[in-house]
Design a protein around this motif. Structure first.
Motif, PDB file in Angstrom:
ATOM      1  N   LYS A   1       0.818  -1.217   0.000  1.00  0.00           N
ATOM      2  CA  LYS A   1       0.000   0.000   0.000  1.00  0.00           C
ATOM      3  C   LYS A   1       0.855   1.272   0.000  1.00  0.00           C
ATOM      4  O   LYS A   1       0.317   2.379   0.110  1.00  0.00           O
ATOM      5  N   GLN A   2       2.167   1.083  -0.076  1.00  0.00           N
ATOM      6  CA  GLN A   2       3.119   2.197  -0.178  1.00  0.00           C
ATOM      7  C   GLN A   2       2.942   3.207   0.963  1.00  0.00           C
ATOM      8  O   GLN A   2       2.932   4.431   0.758  1.00  0.00           O
ATOM      9  N   LEU A   3       2.825   2.680   2.166  1.00  0.00           N
ATOM     10  CA  LEU A   3       2.681   3.541   3.338  1.00  0.00           C
ATOM     11  C   LEU A   3       4.035   4.122   3.737  1.00  0.00           C
ATOM     12  O   LEU A   3       5.063   3.457   3.624  1.00  0.00           O
TER      13      LEU A   3
ATOM     14  N   ILE B   1     -17.247   8.139   7.679  1.00  0.00           N
ATOM     15  CA  ILE B   1     -16.078   7.767   6.883  1.00  0.00           C
ATOM     16  C   ILE B   1     -15.886   8.715   5.703  1.00  0.00           C
ATOM     17  O   ILE B   1     -14.755   9.073   5.356  1.00  0.00           O
ATOM     18  N   GLU B   2     -16.978   9.145   5.094  1.00  0.00           N
ATOM     19  CA  GLU B   2     -16.848  10.070   3.957  1.00  0.00           C
ATOM     20  C   GLU B   2     -16.216  11.387   4.393  1.00  0.00           C
ATOM     21  O   GLU B   2     -15.368  11.942   3.689  1.00  0.00           O
TER      22      GLU B   2
ATOM     23  N   ALA C   1     -13.658   4.582  -1.378  1.00  0.00           N
ATOM     24  CA  ALA C   1     -12.797   5.744  -1.638  1.00  0.00           C
ATOM     25  C   ALA C   1     -11.413   5.229  -1.972  1.00  0.00           C
ATOM     26  O   ALA C   1     -10.957   4.236  -1.398  1.00  0.00           O
ATOM     27  N   ASP C   2     -10.750   5.881  -2.893  1.00  0.00           N
ATOM     28  CA  ASP C   2      -9.428   5.415  -3.333  1.00  0.00           C
ATOM     29  C   ASP C   2      -8.407   5.404  -2.199  1.00  0.00           C
ATOM     30  O   ASP C   2      -7.485   4.584  -2.198  1.00  0.00           O
TER      31      ASP C   2
ATOM     32  N   VAL D   1      -8.580  14.432   4.537  1.00  0.00           N
ATOM     33  CA  VAL D   1      -7.227  14.067   4.989  1.00  0.00           C
ATOM     34  C   VAL D   1      -6.190  14.397   3.921  1.00  0.00           C
ATOM     35  O   VAL D   1      -5.105  13.823   3.907  1.00  0.00           O
ATOM     36  N   GLN D   2      -6.546  15.314   3.026  1.00  0.00           N
ATOM     37  CA  GLN D   2      -5.622  15.794   1.988  1.00  0.00           C
ATOM     38  C   GLN D   2      -5.052  14.650   1.149  1.00  0.00           C
ATOM     39  O   GLN D   2      -3.892  14.667   0.749  1.00  0.00           O
ATOM     40  N   GLY D   3      -5.903  13.667   0.880  1.00  0.00           N
ATOM     41  CA  GLY D   3      -5.520  12.567   0.000  1.00  0.00           C
ATOM     42  C   GLY D   3      -4.667  11.490   0.641  1.00  0.00           C
ATOM     43  O   GLY D   3      -4.317  10.501  -0.021  1.00  0.00           O
ATOM     44  N   LEU D   4      -4.325  11.631   1.917  1.00  0.00           N
ATOM     45  CA  LEU D   4      -3.499  10.616   2.575  1.00  0.00           C
ATOM     46  C   LEU D   4      -4.278   9.309   2.746  1.00  0.00           C
ATOM     47  O   LEU D   4      -5.503   9.322   2.898  1.00  0.00           O
ATOM     48  N   PRO D   5      -3.589   8.177   2.751  1.00  0.00           N
ATOM     49  CA  PRO D   5      -4.260   6.898   2.978  1.00  0.00           C
ATOM     50  C   PRO D   5      -4.859   6.837   4.386  1.00  0.00           C
ATOM     51  O   PRO D   5      -4.276   7.359   5.342  1.00  0.00           O
TER      52      PRO D   5
END
Length: 362
Positions: free
Chosen positions: A197-199, A225-226, A256-257, A232-236
């Motif tokens: 997941k490239q964390l 959750i939405e 959500a992606d 979160v500015q696109g963060l996982p």
């Protein structure tokens, strides 16, 4: 010889009971005349929610598993009580030690007292004053029949004093959850999905939700959750999903992606995630204690907490359960405005040692 029966049944219990076992073993090695027996009530019967903890935290296999998992609150309480009564009759003890505030805590305390056996409660005195929470009822009933109260904070001490508990029965020992955290910190390791997941350290959030007020209605869960994933500015956002939440989540159609659903994690993997995250969003109580000690910002989706020291002293803030409260809280987090916090008194990794010494002397 003093005989102590230790009760564990649910995931939070194992983290609390592990350091107590290790401390009692040290007392025995030092020549103290004390023995213990470990009873697993079976409240959590999923291996990922219980069995892995015995291996990870180096806890001996339980002497018995009562198999009390499943069913409604009443069915589970009754099953544990019936099974523990038989076990206690077959294995008399000087003291039954319960931890935390789960169904097993309540059920085994009642059985012990009706058998005229003394009860010690680790994590006594904490209160949310919210009777819609099953855990609050468990805490209140357990403390009403407990003989020895082991507490985590001055807040808990004050609650017990107000209830009329004599000072000589209250023992301010610290937090056994933190004993486990500090003892295992060097052993934390990344879960298998870390690279997939490239964390990256400080570049993702961890979320845990399981309380009925947040997860039992699909529309409410979806709204919460939405708001999180969109602010979160696109963060996982990594979400180890609780078994009771999984079906409702699937039926709600949430997607959500940047939302990553994973299975429940072992203790060492989960705390690696927390320790390296930007922040944690939760409705758990215990996690707020761990984030406070690790210095990780924590947003709690609850209107109250039984651990007020995590708010007044630590890194935790109560956001409430209104989805609209989430965006401004996350804006403060990403704006660098979150408080730093400090560690509460006696959360130093030695609480279990204090408990074992007291049990030996009683």
């Amino acid at each position: 010889m003093k005989h102590i029966t230790l009760i564990a049944g649910a995931r939070p219990n194992f983290m609390k009971i592990a350091p107590i076992i290790h401390a009692l073993q040290k007392e025995r090695e030092a020549g103290k005349d004390i023995a213990y027996r470990l009873v697993h009530t079976g409240q959590h019967y999923d291996a990922k929610m219980s069995d892995t903890f015995f291996k990870e935290l180096n806890i001996p296999e339980p002497d018995v598993n009562l198999g009390g998992g499943g069913g409604t609150q009443a069915e589970q309480t009754a099953a544990i009580m019936v099974a523990f009564e038989k076990d206690l009759q077959a294995n008399p003890t000087d003291l039954v030690l319960v931890v935390g505030d789960v169904t097993s805590t309540l059920a085994c305390s009642i059985v012990a007292k009706k058998a005229c056996t003394r009860v010690a409660h680790v994590e006594a005195g904490i209160r949310s004053f919210d009777l819609t929470m099953p855990e609050e009822i468990n805490r209140m009933v357990t403390d009403s029949i407990t003989d020895y109260f082991f507490t985590t904070s001055e807040f808990a001490n004050a609650n017990l004093r107000k209830a009329g508990i004599p000072e000589e029965r209250i023992f301010f020992v610290g937090n056994v959850m933190i004993d486990t955290l500090l003892a295992n910190k060097s052993r934390f390791h990344a879960p298998a999905f870390w690279h997939e997941k490239q964390l990256k350290q400080g570049q993702y959030l961890v979320m845990t939700l399981h309380r009925p007020a947040n997860v039992d209605e699909g529309a409410k869960l979806k709204a919460l959750i939405e708001q999180i994933v969109h602010h979160v500015q696109g963060l996982p956002v990594v979400f180890p999903i609780h078994p009771r939440t999984a079906k409702i989540f699937r039926d709600s159609g949430i997607a959500a992606d940047n939302l990553h659903i994973v299975e429940p994690l072992g203790y060492l993997e989960f705390n690696y995630l927390v320790a390296n995250s930007k922040a944690v969003i939760t409705d758990s109580g215990g996690i707020t204690e761990e984030t406070t000690v690790m210095g990780i910002p924590c947003l709690t989706l609850r209107d109250n907490t039984e651990r007020p020291e995590t708010v007044s002293i630590g890194t935790n803030e109560l956001i409430g359960t209104d989805p609209a409260a989430i965006p401004p809280a996350l804006a403060r987090l990403f704006g660098g405005e979150w408080k730093k916090g400090t560690v509460p008194e006696k959360w130093d990794g030695k609480a279990a040692e204090r408990i074992a010494a007291i049990l030996t002397a009683l």
